[in-house]
Scaffold this motif. Structure first.
Motif, PDB file in Angstrom:
ATOM      1  N   ALA A 260       5.803  14.377  12.971  1.00 17.75           N
ATOM      2  CA  ALA A 260       5.604  12.928  12.884  1.00 17.75           C
ATOM      3  C   ALA A 260       4.906  12.620  11.563  1.00 17.75           C
ATOM      4  N   TYR A 261       5.083  11.389  11.090  1.00 16.77           N
ATOM      5  CA  TYR A 261       4.378  10.980   9.869  1.00 16.77           C
ATOM      6  C   TYR A 261       4.101   9.485   9.913  1.00 16.77           C
ATOM      7  N   TRP A 262       3.095   9.079   9.152  1.00 17.63           N
ATOM      8  CA  TRP A 262       2.685   7.679   9.127  1.00 17.63           C
ATOM      9  C   TRP A 262       3.750   6.812   8.461  1.00 17.63           C
ATOM     10  N   SER A 263       3.899   5.621   8.965  1.00 18.39           N
ATOM     11  CA  SER A 263       4.714   4.632   8.270  1.00 18.39           C
ATOM     12  C   SER A 263       3.881   4.037   7.134  1.00 18.39           C
ATOM     13  N   THR A 264       4.559   3.429   6.181  1.00 10.17           N
ATOM     14  CA  THR A 264       3.852   2.832   5.040  1.00 10.17           C
ATOM     15  C   THR A 264       4.306   1.380   4.864  1.00 10.17           C
ATOM     16  N   LEU A 265       4.754   1.007   3.680  1.00  9.30           N
ATOM     17  CA  LEU A 265       5.071  -0.399   3.440  1.00  9.30           C
ATOM     18  C   LEU A 265       6.268  -0.904   4.250  1.00  9.30           C
ATOM     19  N   GLU A 266       7.110  -0.023   4.756  1.00  5.75           N
ATOM     20  CA  GLU A 266       8.241  -0.492   5.576  1.00  5.75           C
ATOM     21  C   GLU A 266       7.758  -1.144   6.873  1.00  5.75           C
ATOM     22  N   SER A 267       6.485  -0.857   7.240  1.00  5.62           N
ATOM     23  CA  SER A 267       5.906  -1.460   8.441  1.00  5.62           C
ATOM     24  C   SER A 267       4.805  -2.468   8.114  1.00  5.62           C
ATOM     25  N   ASP A 268       4.665  -2.816   6.843  1.00  4.82           N
ATOM     26  CA  ASP A 268       3.601  -3.733   6.427  1.00  4.82           C
ATOM     27  C   ASP A 268       4.195  -4.799   5.512  1.00  4.82           C
ATOM     28  N   GLY A 269       4.828  -5.786   6.109  1.00  6.64           N
ATOM     29  CA  GLY A 269       5.463  -6.837   5.340  1.00  6.64           C
ATOM     30  C   GLY A 269       4.492  -7.634   4.499  1.00  6.64           C
ATOM     31  N   GLU A 270       3.275  -7.845   5.022  1.00  5.40           N
ATOM     32  CA  GLU A 270       2.294  -8.640   4.277  1.00  5.40           C
ATOM     33  C   GLU A 270       1.933  -7.968   2.960  1.00  5.40           C
ATOM     34  N   SER A 271       1.614  -6.664   3.000  1.00  9.37           N
ATOM     35  CA  SER A 271       1.248  -5.963   1.775  1.00  9.37           C
ATOM     36  C   SER A 271       2.416  -5.885   0.802  1.00  9.37           C
ATOM     37  N   SER A 272       3.640  -5.830   1.336  1.00 13.08           N
ATOM     38  CA  SER A 272       4.820  -5.815   0.469  1.00 13.08           C
ATOM     39  C   SER A 272       4.947  -7.118  -0.299  1.00 13.08           C
ATOM     40  N   ILE A 273       4.475  -8.219   0.312  1.00 10.22           N
ATOM     41  CA  ILE A 273       4.597  -9.543  -0.315  1.00 10.22           C
ATOM     42  C   ILE A 273       3.440  -9.848  -1.251  1.00 10.22           C
ATOM     43  N   ILE A 274       2.210  -9.564  -0.792  1.00 13.29           N
ATOM     44  CA  ILE A 274       1.041  -9.958  -1.583  1.00 13.29           C
ATOM     45  C   ILE A 274       0.529  -8.838  -2.484  1.00 13.29           C
ATOM     46  N   GLY A 275       0.997  -7.597  -2.252  1.00 16.63           N
ATOM     47  CA  GLY A 275       0.597  -6.476  -3.099  1.00 16.63           C
ATOM     48  C   GLY A 275      -0.648  -5.752  -2.607  1.00 16.63           C
ATOM     49  N   LEU A 276      -0.976  -4.692  -3.328  1.00 17.17           N
ATOM     50  CA  LEU A 276      -2.150  -3.854  -3.038  1.00 17.17           C
ATOM     51  C   LEU A 276      -2.986  -3.729  -4.308  1.00 17.17           C
ATOM     52  N   PRO A 277      -4.335  -3.672  -4.154  1.00 17.51           N
ATOM     53  CA  PRO A 277      -5.107  -3.805  -2.906  1.00 17.51           C
ATOM     54  C   PRO A 277      -5.122  -5.247  -2.406  1.00 17.51           C
ATOM     55  N   ASN A 278      -5.518  -5.400  -1.147  1.00 19.38           N
ATOM     56  CA  ASN A 278      -5.625  -6.735  -0.565  1.00 19.38           C
ATOM     57  C   ASN A 278      -6.791  -6.748   0.423  1.00 19.38           C
TER      58      ASN A 278
ATOM     59  N   PRO B 216      -2.163   4.998   2.403  1.00 16.46           N
ATOM     60  CA  PRO B 216      -2.290   6.441   2.670  1.00 16.46           C
ATOM     61  C   PRO B 216      -1.039   6.991   3.343  1.00 16.46           C
ATOM     62  N   ILE B 217      -0.839   8.295   3.205  1.00 18.41           N
ATOM     63  CA  ILE B 217       0.243   8.981   3.904  1.00 18.41           C
ATOM     64  C   ILE B 217      -0.358  10.098   4.750  1.00 18.41           C
ATOM     65  N   GLY B 218       0.330  10.467   5.793  1.00 16.51           N
ATOM     66  CA  GLY B 218      -0.141  11.542   6.662  1.00 16.51           C
ATOM     67  C   GLY B 218       1.009  12.062   7.504  1.00 16.51           C
ATOM     68  N   ALA B 219       0.905  13.303   7.951  1.00 17.06           N
ATOM     69  CA  ALA B 219       1.960  13.904   8.758  1.00 17.06           C
ATOM     70  C   ALA B 219       1.375  14.966   9.672  1.00 17.06           C
ATOM     71  N   ILE B 220       2.069  15.218  10.774  1.00 11.86           N
ATOM     72  CA  ILE B 220       1.722  16.291  11.706  1.00 11.86           C
ATOM     73  C   ILE B 220       2.795  17.368  11.582  1.00 11.86           C
ATOM     74  N   PHE B 221       2.360  18.632  11.467  1.00 14.15           N
ATOM     75  CA  PHE B 221       3.300  19.735  11.292  1.00 14.15           C
ATOM     76  C   PHE B 221       3.166  20.747  12.431  1.00 14.15           C
ATOM     77  N   ARG B 222       4.268  21.402  12.680  1.00 12.92           N
ATOM     78  CA  ARG B 222       4.275  22.530  13.623  1.00 12.92           C
ATOM     79  C   ARG B 222       4.491  23.811  12.825  1.00 12.92           C
ATOM     80  N   LEU B 223       3.662  24.818  13.125  1.00  9.78           N
ATOM     81  CA  LEU B 223       3.818  26.107  12.468  1.00  9.78           C
ATOM     82  C   LEU B 223       5.045  26.817  13.024  1.00  9.78           C
ATOM     83  N   LEU B 224       5.880  27.312  12.152  1.00 11.98           N
ATOM     84  CA  LEU B 224       7.074  28.036  12.576  1.00 11.98           C
ATOM     85  C   LEU B 224       6.811  29.535  12.559  1.00 11.98           C
TER      86      LEU B 224
END
Length: 267
Positions: free
Chosen positions: A171-189, A198-206
């Motif tokens: 799994a991984y975090w969503s970013t601007l595709e889930s934040d319409g407001e920040s996409s419109i007004i920009g960052l920082p806000n 930020p980005i983040g993900a969960i990994f499984r060891l193989l």
């Protein structure tokens, strides 16, 4: 968990902030990350696959045709990259004006750097994939103007690269595709104090990839055949060299004898 880590071995995690203006520097920084990840292993783990995560601000969108993207496994094994993508990413990295194309020299240097990046991962036997995170940076796009005003642009500058042989993202975090407001007004806000989400993900060891007994036998046979062919080639070449040497000695010896005899008569 701890038991999995003990069996699987260490995971080298590198947090990076690559150069903002120079693709060659970005490639060099990423290459050093891979070398350090490889050296992180103990002698016992020397034959095990490298397990590594490289994450942070790449200052590069990693689209097909960029030299940083050439480190990814889908750019290796002889995969062809579109010529238009190479030119587009070269122009973007050089920050050329819209509709301005790189010179032939710039284009050649870009292709050489792309191949160098691809070969680095291949030579190190590392297969890297990218977590499919989306855009993380939102700001005015100075190249795009609508009715005399700069429009807001989004860029995917932050990435997570991982060794696909040892790690699998769950799994991984969503970013601007889930934040319409920040996409419109920009960052920082008012909600985010940074100019990047930020980005983040969960990994499984193989589990460590292992060959079956039949696969081991087939691999050993291939290696033995290669060794035997090499020995035959060396022996054949040595025979040719011995013949060439004998022919040269046959030509040189009579001449040396004549010179010696002439010298004797003069004395």
């Amino acid at each position: 968990n701890a038991s999995q880590m003990a069996v699987r071995g260490p995971v080298a995690v590198t947090s990076i902030h690559l150069d903002a203006t120079d693709e060659r520097k970005r490639v060099g920084q990423l290459r050093r990350c891979l070398h350090r990840s490889r050296n992180f292993r103990s002698e016992r783990e020397e034959l095990e696959p490298i397990s590594a995560l490289i994450a942070g601000d790449f200052n590069q969108e990693c689209f097909s045709g960029s030299c940083v993207s050439a480190f990814l496994s889908n750019s290796g094994d002889g995969a062809l990259v579109d010529e238009a993508d190479l030119q587009k990413e070269c122009a973007a990295a050089l920050r050329l004006k819209r509709n301005e194309n790189p010179t032939e020299k710039q284009r050649k240097e870009w292709i050489d750097l792309y191949n160098e990046s691809r070969d680095t991962a291949k030579d190190m036997c590392i297969s890297l994939n990218r977590v499919e995170t989306c855009e993380t940076r939102s700001a005015y796009d100075h190249e795009t103007v609508d009715n005399g005003k700069h429009t807001m642009g989004q860029w995917r500058l932050d990435h997570i690269f991982y060794t696909s042989a040892t790690l699998k993202p769950c799994a991984y975090w969503s970013t601007l595709e889930s934040d319409g407001e920040s996409s419109i007004i920009g960052l920082p806000n008012r909600r985010y104090g940074s100019d990047h989400l930020p980005i983040g993900a969960i990994f499984r060891l193989l589990p460590t990839p292992k060959l079956s007994e039949d696969e081991k036998a087939a691999l050993l046979k291939i290696m033995k055949d290669i060794s035997n062919r090499q020995k035959r080639c060396i022996a054949e070449r040595q025979t040719e060299l011995d013949a060439e040497l004998a022919a040269l000695e046959a030509k040189i010896t009579p001449v040396a004898s004549v010179v010696f005899d002439s010298g004797s008569r003069k004395n």
